[in-house]
Design a protein around this motif. Structure first.
Motif, PDB file in Angstrom:
ATOM      1  N   PRO A 176       0.822  -1.225   0.000  1.00 47.86           N
ATOM      2  CA  PRO A 176       0.000   0.000   0.000  1.00 47.86           C
ATOM      3  C   PRO A 176       0.846   1.261   0.000  1.00 47.86           C
ATOM      4  O   PRO A 176       2.014   1.243   0.382  1.00 47.86           O
ATOM      5  CB  PRO A 176      -0.795  -0.110   1.295  1.00 47.86           C
ATOM      6  N   ARG A 177       0.267   2.332  -0.441  1.00 46.68           N
ATOM      7  CA  ARG A 177       0.946   3.632  -0.454  1.00 46.68           C
ATOM      8  C   ARG A 177       0.442   4.494   0.692  1.00 46.68           C
ATOM      9  O   ARG A 177      -0.719   4.386   1.111  1.00 46.68           O
ATOM     10  CB  ARG A 177       0.680   4.364  -1.774  1.00 46.68           C
ATOM     11  N   ARG A 178       1.317   5.347   1.185  1.00 50.32           N
ATOM     12  CA  ARG A 178       0.890   6.299   2.210  1.00 50.32           C
ATOM     13  C   ARG A 178      -0.175   7.219   1.620  1.00 50.32           C
ATOM     14  O   ARG A 178      -0.113   7.546   0.430  1.00 50.32           O
ATOM     15  CB  ARG A 178       2.072   7.167   2.655  1.00 50.32           C
ATOM     16  N   PRO A 179      -1.114   7.671   2.456  1.00 51.49           N
ATOM     17  CA  PRO A 179      -2.111   8.613   1.932  1.00 51.49           C
ATOM     18  C   PRO A 179      -1.430   9.897   1.457  1.00 51.49           C
ATOM     19  O   PRO A 179      -0.448  10.347   2.066  1.00 51.49           O
ATOM     20  CB  PRO A 179      -3.036   8.875   3.123  1.00 51.49           C
ATOM     21  N   TRP A 239       7.224  -4.720   5.767  1.00 50.23           N
ATOM     22  CA  TRP A 239       6.710  -5.884   5.054  1.00 50.23           C
ATOM     23  C   TRP A 239       6.513  -5.527   3.585  1.00 50.23           C
ATOM     24  O   TRP A 239       5.550  -5.896   2.948  1.00 50.23           O
ATOM     25  CB  TRP A 239       5.437  -6.408   5.717  1.00 50.23           C
ATOM     26  N   ALA A 240       7.504  -4.769   3.049  1.00 50.04           N
ATOM     27  CA  ALA A 240       7.408  -4.290   1.668  1.00 50.04           C
ATOM     28  C   ALA A 240       7.665  -5.388   0.652  1.00 50.04           C
ATOM     29  O   ALA A 240       7.316  -5.261  -0.501  1.00 50.04           O
ATOM     30  CB  ALA A 240       8.406  -3.152   1.449  1.00 50.04           C
ATOM     31  N   LEU A 297      -6.102 -19.024  17.032  1.00 56.42           N
ATOM     32  CA  LEU A 297      -4.957 -18.098  17.080  1.00 56.42           C
ATOM     33  C   LEU A 297      -5.349 -16.741  16.516  1.00 56.42           C
ATOM     34  O   LEU A 297      -5.914 -16.650  15.425  1.00 56.42           O
ATOM     35  CB  LEU A 297      -3.796 -18.684  16.259  1.00 56.42           C
ATOM     36  N   THR A 298      -5.016 -15.695  17.270  1.00 56.02           N
ATOM     37  CA  THR A 298      -5.202 -14.321  16.787  1.00 56.02           C
ATOM     38  C   THR A 298      -3.847 -13.638  16.735  1.00 56.02           C
ATOM     39  O   THR A 298      -3.103 -13.647  17.717  1.00 56.02           O
ATOM     40  CB  THR A 298      -6.122 -13.514  17.738  1.00 56.02           C
ATOM     41  N   VAL A 299      -3.535 -13.078  15.582  1.00 54.75           N
ATOM     42  CA  VAL A 299      -2.306 -12.311  15.414  1.00 54.75           C
ATOM     43  C   VAL A 299      -2.628 -10.845  15.698  1.00 54.75           C
ATOM     44  O   VAL A 299      -3.599 -10.317  15.167  1.00 54.75           O
ATOM     45  CB  VAL A 299      -1.798 -12.485  13.964  1.00 54.75           C
ATOM     46  N   VAL A 300      -1.822 -10.222  16.545  1.00 58.28           N
ATOM     47  CA  VAL A 300      -2.085  -8.829  16.918  1.00 58.28           C
ATOM     48  C   VAL A 300      -0.969  -7.950  16.378  1.00 58.28           C
ATOM     49  O   VAL A 300       0.215  -8.216  16.619  1.00 58.28           O
ATOM     50  CB  VAL A 300      -2.181  -8.683  18.454  1.00 58.28           C
ATOM     51  N   GLU A 301      -1.351  -6.948  15.650  1.00 57.84           N
ATOM     52  CA  GLU A 301      -0.374  -6.018  15.067  1.00 57.84           C
ATOM     53  C   GLU A 301      -0.767  -4.581  15.363  1.00 57.84           C
ATOM     54  O   GLU A 301      -1.871  -4.307  15.826  1.00 57.84           O
ATOM     55  CB  GLU A 301      -0.278  -6.237  13.551  1.00 57.84           C
ATOM     56  N   ALA A 302       0.164  -3.687  15.040  1.00 59.76           N
ATOM     57  CA  ALA A 302      -0.069  -2.277  15.342  1.00 59.76           C
ATOM     58  C   ALA A 302      -0.621  -1.523  14.130  1.00 59.76           C
ATOM     59  O   ALA A 302      -0.999  -0.364  14.250  1.00 59.76           O
ATOM     60  CB  ALA A 302       1.235  -1.623  15.798  1.00 59.76           C
ATOM     61  N   HIS A 303      -0.642  -2.167  12.959  1.00 61.90           N
ATOM     62  CA  HIS A 303      -1.144  -1.477  11.772  1.00 61.90           C
ATOM     63  C   HIS A 303      -1.766  -2.491  10.823  1.00 61.90           C
ATOM     64  O   HIS A 303      -1.249  -3.613  10.680  1.00 61.90           O
ATOM     65  CB  HIS A 303       0.008  -0.736  11.072  1.00 61.90           C
ATOM     66  N   ARG A 304      -2.831  -2.101  10.169  1.00 63.63           N
ATOM     67  CA  ARG A 304      -3.563  -2.963   9.238  1.00 63.63           C
ATOM     68  C   ARG A 304      -2.646  -3.537   8.141  1.00 63.63           C
ATOM     69  O   ARG A 304      -2.787  -4.690   7.742  1.00 63.63           O
ATOM     70  CB  ARG A 304      -4.709  -2.119   8.649  1.00 63.63           C
ATOM     71  N   ASN A 305      -1.696  -2.725   7.648  1.00 63.11           N
ATOM     72  CA  ASN A 305      -0.825  -3.192   6.554  1.00 63.11           C
ATOM     73  C   ASN A 305      -0.092  -4.475   6.929  1.00 63.11           C
ATOM     74  O   ASN A 305       0.103  -5.360   6.099  1.00 63.11           O
ATOM     75  CB  ASN A 305       0.223  -2.132   6.203  1.00 63.11           C
ATOM     76  N   LEU A 307      -1.054  -6.756   9.033  1.00 60.29           N
ATOM     77  CA  LEU A 307      -1.999  -7.881   9.064  1.00 60.29           C
ATOM     78  C   LEU A 307      -2.317  -8.357   7.651  1.00 60.29           C
ATOM     79  O   LEU A 307      -2.412  -9.564   7.398  1.00 60.29           O
ATOM     80  CB  LEU A 307      -3.290  -7.449   9.780  1.00 60.29           C
ATOM     81  N   ASP A 308      -2.473  -7.415   6.725  1.00 58.68           N
ATOM     82  CA  ASP A 308      -2.778  -7.798   5.340  1.00 58.68           C
ATOM     83  C   ASP A 308      -1.638  -8.642   4.764  1.00 58.68           C
ATOM     84  O   ASP A 308      -1.861  -9.627   4.062  1.00 58.68           O
ATOM     85  CB  ASP A 308      -2.985  -6.550   4.467  1.00 58.68           C
ATOM     86  N   PHE A 309      -0.414  -8.230   5.065  1.00 61.84           N
ATOM     87  CA  PHE A 309       0.748  -8.973   4.573  1.00 61.84           C
ATOM     88  C   PHE A 309       0.739 -10.403   5.136  1.00 61.84           C
ATOM     89  O   PHE A 309       0.933 -11.386   4.417  1.00 61.84           O
ATOM     90  CB  PHE A 309       2.040  -8.252   4.980  1.00 61.84           C
ATOM     91  N   ILE A 310       0.495 -10.506   6.436  1.00 58.47           N
ATOM     92  CA  ILE A 310       0.511 -11.831   7.083  1.00 58.47           C
ATOM     93  C   ILE A 310      -0.603 -12.714   6.523  1.00 58.47           C
ATOM     94  O   ILE A 310      -0.401 -13.899   6.247  1.00 58.47           O
ATOM     95  CB  ILE A 310       0.383 -11.667   8.618  1.00 58.47           C
ATOM     96  N   ALA A 311      -1.777 -12.112   6.320  1.00 55.23           N
ATOM     97  CA  ALA A 311      -2.908 -12.891   5.783  1.00 55.23           C
ATOM     98  C   ALA A 311      -2.577 -13.426   4.388  1.00 55.23           C
ATOM     99  O   ALA A 311      -2.952 -14.547   4.035  1.00 55.23           O
ATOM    100  CB  ALA A 311      -4.165 -12.021   5.738  1.00 55.23           C
ATOM    101  N   ASP A 312      -1.863 -12.644   3.580  1.00 57.21           N
ATOM    102  CA  ASP A 312      -1.448 -13.120   2.252  1.00 57.21           C
ATOM    103  C   ASP A 312      -0.392 -14.210   2.363  1.00 57.21           C
ATOM    104  O   ASP A 312      -0.336 -15.142   1.558  1.00 57.21           O
ATOM    105  CB  ASP A 312      -0.808 -11.975   1.446  1.00 57.21           C
ATOM    106  N   ARG A 313       0.461 -14.072   3.341  1.00 60.29           N
ATOM    107  CA  ARG A 313       1.618 -14.964   3.431  1.00 60.29           C
ATOM    108  C   ARG A 313       1.266 -16.361   3.965  1.00 60.29           C
ATOM    109  O   ARG A 313       1.805 -17.359   3.469  1.00 60.29           O
ATOM    110  CB  ARG A 313       2.656 -14.312   4.354  1.00 60.29           C
ATOM    111  N   LEU A 314       0.417 -16.424   4.991  1.00 58.46           N
ATOM    112  CA  LEU A 314       0.224 -17.700   5.698  1.00 58.46           C
ATOM    113  C   LEU A 314      -0.192 -18.852   4.768  1.00 58.46           C
ATOM    114  O   LEU A 314       0.375 -19.959   4.868  1.00 58.46           O
ATOM    115  CB  LEU A 314      -0.764 -17.530   6.859  1.00 58.46           C
TER     116      LEU A 314
END
Ligand code: FMN
Length: 456
Positions: A176-179, A239-240, A297-305, A307-314
């Motif tokens: 994702p890109r910064r706003p 997670w670039a 299992l719940t993965v807890v992160e500090a930013h949505r980006n 989590l999106d990366f992890i969801a794609d990766r698993l």
């Protein structure tokens, strides 16, 4: 009409072409490929792309660029060996090394700016012609790259663009890109506070004084950052890479994640488990493989980006079980009081703005019989000394600033909140060894301290 003033001929047409939006949308869909299929590229097609690239602007039109194209498989393999961290060099069709001539320059890196303009133009040309590409600054030891390319001393190399065909199942995720609102301001500088990161106090921050290995301004102490700064810093860069299996696996860590998780005691049926700041999913893979099938299992992160990366990766890692994703706000964990059977903190406490607040939260969300499995880098180890002498003098890593803790500091954080049931010392230096000491004072000298504790 005079040729030089014909807007069509000068490329300064006032009205946008009807296809401009479509072309811009196509350009915006470009994404880096790190998973090529190994097939070749015709040289005439490559040369057409390079001809496009040389339409880029350059300082004073000097065009001090030079492109060394490597498309021989044996030479590509050598390039991959040199680069180390960019295995896609081996499977791409061609690597275009972005070089430039030194000895003539305006200031402000203008020669480098010109090469960079051509580099991006090359990528766009490849993309519009249906090829995939990736820019790589990580080409390896500059002297070895020079030898590989037979580059004269008056030329330098700043990176290489890999071009080829993506494998059919290559990740299609564009980071994702910064706003725009956070990266654009008019007339003068303005930017949201969380996107301006702390640096050590200094009168000035000369760019030339900073390198990856030596950055006197880097602020490694995360307690000097706000939670919002830490979340923002990690959210865009860390997670670039493409969410391929095996990405972001640490050489330092070796088998240590397994040994840390050995501390988990048998869990009750349908156990509720949370993992806090899990390294782009690297540690989640090991944890998810070990948990009983009925655990949640719940993965807890500090930013949505993240989590999106992890969801794609698993799924790419072969993890078929459902894994929930949740955001924390500051140190606030997204769970009700007494909801969890196990909380895992995989070497992430030392990355937090307020580790004491995090431990108080873990205590709040754990069931009375719940367990916390925590690992952390030990400042009182040989690794900790190496960190102080070496790593911590360089730039802050992409996964965020951290400071290894001493056993005493850890004990103070745990006091009144947790009872430590088991504590292991793991590994010695940063070489990836994961030998475990389960008892005795030498545990406290190991690279990692890993413990299981229960709430007081
Ligand atoms: C100057 C520069 C250097 C880069 N170096 C690397 C690299 O060495 N390895 C890599 O995997 N990606 C590298 N990248 C790719 C970036 O990670 C990528 O462009 C960024 O995450 C945005 O993703 P996108 O290109 O898919 O839009 C580099 C990109 C640029 C512009």
């Amino acid at each position: 009409m005079n040729q030089s003033t014909d807007p069509q001929k000068t490329g300064m047409a006032a009205a946008p072409l009807p296809t401009a939006r479509a072309i811009l949308d196509r350009m915006a869909a470009r994404l880096s490929c790190r998973d090529f299929d190994g097939s070749p590229i015709p040289r005439d097609e490559l040369l057409a792309m390079l001809a496009d690239a040389t339409e880029a602007p350059s300082s004073c039109n000097q065009q001090h660029w030079h492109f060394v194209v490597v498309d021989d498989p044996a030479q590509l393999a050598r390039a991959a060996d040199l680069a180390g961290g960019n295995p896609h060099f081996r499977s791409c069709a061609a690597l275009v090394y972005l070089c430039f001539q030194k000895g003539w320059t305006h200031d402000n890196f203008s020669v480098v700016q010109g090469v960079a303009a051509a580099g991006y133009h090359l990528m766009l040309s490849a993309h519009l012609r249906g090829w995939q590409s990736i820019w790589n600054a990580g080409t390896g030891d500059p002297d070895k790259v020079r030898a590989l390319l037979d580059l004269p001393p008056t030329f330098d190399n700043q990176g290489a663009i890999a071009i080829g065909r993506a494998r059919p199942d290559a990740p299609g995720r564009k980071p994702p890109r910064r706003p725009l609102s956070s990266v654009v301001s008019f007339q003068t500088f303005a930017r949201p506070a969380e996107t301006v990161y702390p640096a050590r106090p200094a009168a000035a921050y000369p760019y030339h004084a900073m390198s990856r290995a030596s950055n006197p301004f880097a602020e490694w102490d995360p307690t000097r950052w706000t939670p919002a700064q830490l979340a923002d810093y990690r959210a865009w860069s860390v997670w670039a890479k493409s969410p391929l299996a095996g990405v972001y696996t640490s050489r330092r860590q070796g088998e240590a994640t397994e040994r840390e998780l050995d501390l988990i005691r048998p869990l009750p049926p349908a156990a509720q488990v949370a993992e806090i700041l899990p390294w782009g999913g690297t540690s989640t893979v090991t944890l998810a493989q070990r948990l009983p099938g009925d655990a949640r299992l719940t993965v807890v992160e500090a930013h949505r980006n993240n989590l999106d990366f992890i969801a794609d990766r698993l799924p790419r890692e072969g993890i078929a079980r459902p894994v929930d994703m949740a955001l924390m706000a500051g140190a606030r964990l997204p769970f009700a009081d007494g909801a969890l059977d196990l909380v895992v903190i995989p070497q992430s406490l030392e990355h937090m703005a307020d580790p004491a607040a995090m431990l108080a939260e873990v205590r709040r969300v754990l069931k009375p019989a719940g367990q916390m499995v925590l690992s952390l880098r030990n400042r009182a180890s040989r690794y900790g000394a190496e960190w102080a002498r070496g790593e911590s003098r360089g730039q802050v890593p992409l996964q965020g600033p951290f400071t290894p803790l001493r056993p005493k500091a850890l004990a103070a954080l745990l006091q009144d909140r947790f009872v430590v049931e088991d504590l292991h010392g793991i590994g010695l230096s940063a070489g990836g060894d994961a030998e475990v000491l389960t008892a005795g004072p030498l545990r406290f000298r190991r690279r990692l301290l890993a413990l299981r504790a229960r709430p007081v």
